[in-house]
Design a protein around this motif. Structure first.
Motif, PDB file in Angstrom:
ATOM      1  N   CYS A   1      -2.079  -2.553   2.534  1.00  0.00           N
ATOM      2  CA  CYS A   1      -0.763  -1.901   2.547  1.00  0.00           C
ATOM      3  C   CYS A   1       0.111  -2.418   3.683  1.00  0.00           C
ATOM      4  O   CYS A   1       1.317  -2.663   3.497  1.00  0.00           O
ATOM      5  N   LEU A   2      -0.479  -2.589   4.862  1.00  0.00           N
ATOM      6  CA  LEU A   2       0.319  -3.053   6.002  1.00  0.00           C
ATOM      7  C   LEU A   2       0.686  -4.526   5.879  1.00  0.00           C
ATOM      8  O   LEU A   2       1.645  -4.984   6.519  1.00  0.00           O
ATOM      9  N   ASP A   3      -0.027  -5.278   5.052  1.00  0.00           N
ATOM     10  CA  ASP A   3       0.418  -6.629   4.707  1.00  0.00           C
ATOM     11  C   ASP A   3       1.546  -6.572   3.684  1.00  0.00           C
ATOM     12  O   ASP A   3       2.482  -7.383   3.717  1.00  0.00           O
ATOM     13  N   GLY A   4       1.444  -5.619   2.755  1.00  0.00           N
ATOM     14  CA  GLY A   4       2.403  -5.552   1.665  1.00  0.00           C
ATOM     15  C   GLY A   4       3.733  -4.918   2.028  1.00  0.00           C
ATOM     16  O   GLY A   4       4.773  -5.283   1.448  1.00  0.00           O
ATOM     17  N   LEU A   5       3.750  -3.988   2.967  1.00  0.00           N
ATOM     18  CA  LEU A   5       4.992  -3.278   3.288  1.00  0.00           C
ATOM     19  C   LEU A   5       6.086  -4.197   3.834  1.00  0.00           C
ATOM     20  O   LEU A   5       7.242  -4.116   3.381  1.00  0.00           O
ATOM     21  N   PRO A   6       5.798  -5.105   4.791  1.00  0.00           N
ATOM     22  CA  PRO A   6       6.848  -6.039   5.215  1.00  0.00           C
ATOM     23  C   PRO A   6       7.300  -6.957   4.077  1.00  0.00           C
ATOM     24  O   PRO A   6       8.476  -7.317   3.986  1.00  0.00           O
ATOM     25  N   GLU A   7       6.371  -7.311   3.204  1.00  0.00           N
ATOM     26  CA  GLU A   7       6.693  -8.147   2.044  1.00  0.00           C
ATOM     27  C   GLU A   7       7.661  -7.400   1.118  1.00  0.00           C
ATOM     28  O   GLU A   7       8.637  -7.972   0.619  1.00  0.00           O
ATOM     29  N   PHE A   8       7.408  -6.114   0.926  1.00  0.00           N
ATOM     30  CA  PHE A   8       8.288  -5.305   0.075  1.00  0.00           C
ATOM     31  C   PHE A   8       9.661  -5.137   0.718  1.00  0.00           C
ATOM     32  O   PHE A   8      10.686  -5.156   0.033  1.00  0.00           O
ATOM     33  N   GLU A   9       9.699  -5.002   2.032  1.00  0.00           N
ATOM     34  CA  GLU A   9      10.987  -4.855   2.720  1.00  0.00           C
ATOM     35  C   GLU A   9      11.835  -6.119   2.560  1.00  0.00           C
ATOM     36  O   GLU A   9      13.055  -6.045   2.387  1.00  0.00           O
ATOM     37  N   ARG A  10      11.185  -7.290   2.589  1.00  0.00           N
ATOM     38  CA  ARG A  10      11.914  -8.556   2.473  1.00  0.00           C
ATOM     39  C   ARG A  10      12.398  -8.821   1.055  1.00  0.00           C
ATOM     40  O   ARG A  10      13.508  -9.305   0.842  1.00  0.00           O
ATOM     41  N   ALA A  11      11.561  -8.526   0.056  1.00  0.00           N
ATOM     42  CA  ALA A  11      11.863  -9.016  -1.288  1.00  0.00           C
ATOM     43  C   ALA A  11      11.703  -7.973  -2.383  1.00  0.00           C
ATOM     44  O   ALA A  11      11.771  -8.309  -3.565  1.00  0.00           O
TER      45      ALA A  11
END
Length: 332
Positions: free
Chosen positions: A259-269
């Motif tokens: 989740c903590l890998d995915g959350l910044p990814e979701f914020e960007r794109a």
């Protein structure tokens, strides 16, 4: 859980977590209490839904025992960079709801997370006010609080992205046949293994804080699985799927890290980086379903999701797009 501060029922649970029979006398001596107190604590564990065997001259045994959740062990299993971004991580014996507790706390700084797990929830919540049932030791009840520096455009699709993150974590345990059901369910063999609940906590000057609740069934026991089935929502757990004595601390760490890998990814794109994985695991695609939405019920064929996370349903009148609702699979 610090044993000195934990209630006796929690300490008895920890003492029995090895899965072997332990006499009431040994438990009483090791915990510094009377045998009567141990007996009452064992009864309390049963009342909470734990499958506990009590046999004369042998003692007590937790049937679906496993490693108790411990914040230090979970942290130790996180990648270093991920661990650095976890501002606070707690494990409680019992709370009303892990999401509710985190919703009452201040927002963490942008880019940092706060996590809370509980062995038992007195008011565990699912979507649309449904109750989430899990006995002590039987599940992962995890909530993460996270602040986006800038509110993502497709914030309403965050639950789908978290579903993909959870799928990524489970793939590390060689779990076969895991599927995702729109909008927030995790299934194995058409039975619910887990679910996701997203609460938007605050939006201030472009930022947004969310509390992400993730529940995964680990070892509910056959009687509870049968009880849940009577509600019309058949469930399963990791033990039933073939994982013997899953390590819940490792599982919790894997879910947190994903989740903590995915959350910044979701914020960007937004949802775009997750959408193909979601589509590959989509249990509804191509099936005849009914969508129960605020404006009524629609029947049609599920055609997957769009790039914003909406469910696409092909009807006689054309393709309809849903951003919320409950879905039931129907015979073709």
């Amino acid at each position: 859980m610090k044993s000195s501060a934990a209630p006796l029922v929690a300490r008895v649970f920890t003492a029995l977590s090895g899965g072997e029979f332990t006499s009431g006398e040994v438990l009483a001596e090791s915990l510094g209490v009377s045998r009567s107190a141990v007996w009452k604590a064992a009864g309390a564990l049963k009342d909470l839904g734990a499958t506990l065997h009590a046999v004369r001259n042998r003692g007590y045994r937790l049937v679906a025992a496993g490693e108790p959740l411990q914040a230090a062990r979970i942290r130790a299993r996180l990648p270093r960079e991920t661990e650095r971004r976890v501002q606070q991580l707690d494990v409680a014996w019992s709370v009303d709801s892990t999401n509710t507790v985190l919703l009452s706390r201040p927002n963490p700084p942008a880019g940092f997370a706060e996590g809370l797990l509980a062995e038992y929830q007195t008011q565990g919540r699912g979507r649309r006010g449904r109750t989430w049932i899990a006995p002590p030791g039987g599940a992962i009840c995890l909530s993460l609080s996270w602040t986006f520096q800038q509110a993502p455009e497709d914030l309403g699709a965050l639950g789908l992205a978290i579903g993909v993150c959870t799928l990524r974590a489970l793939n590390g345990f060689d779990l076969q046949g895991v599927k995702l059901k729109w909008p927030n369910d995790i299934l194995v063999d058409e039975r619910k293994l887990g679910g996701i609940l997203i609460d938007l906590r605050a939006e201030v000057a472009g930022s947004a804080c969310v509390v992400i609740g993730i529940g995964l069934n680990v070892a509910l026991g056959s009687s509870l699985l049968q009880k849940i089935a009577t509600t019309g929502l058949p469930a399963t757990d990791l033990v039933t799927t073939g994982l013997e004595r899953p390590c819940r601390n490792s599982l919790a760490a894997a879910v947190i890290a994903a989740c903590l890998d995915g959350l910044p990814e979701f914020e960007r794109a937004g949802l775009r980086p997750f959408v193909e994985e979601w589509r590959a695991a989509d249990v509804l695609r191509g099936r005849v379903v009914e969508v129960h939405a605020a404006d009524g019920t629609v029947r049609g064929t599920a055609r997957g999701i769009d790039l914003h996370g909406a469910l696409l349903i092909e009807t006689a009148q054309g393709v309809r797009r849903f951003i919320s609702g409950d879905v039931t699979v129907r015979p073709a």
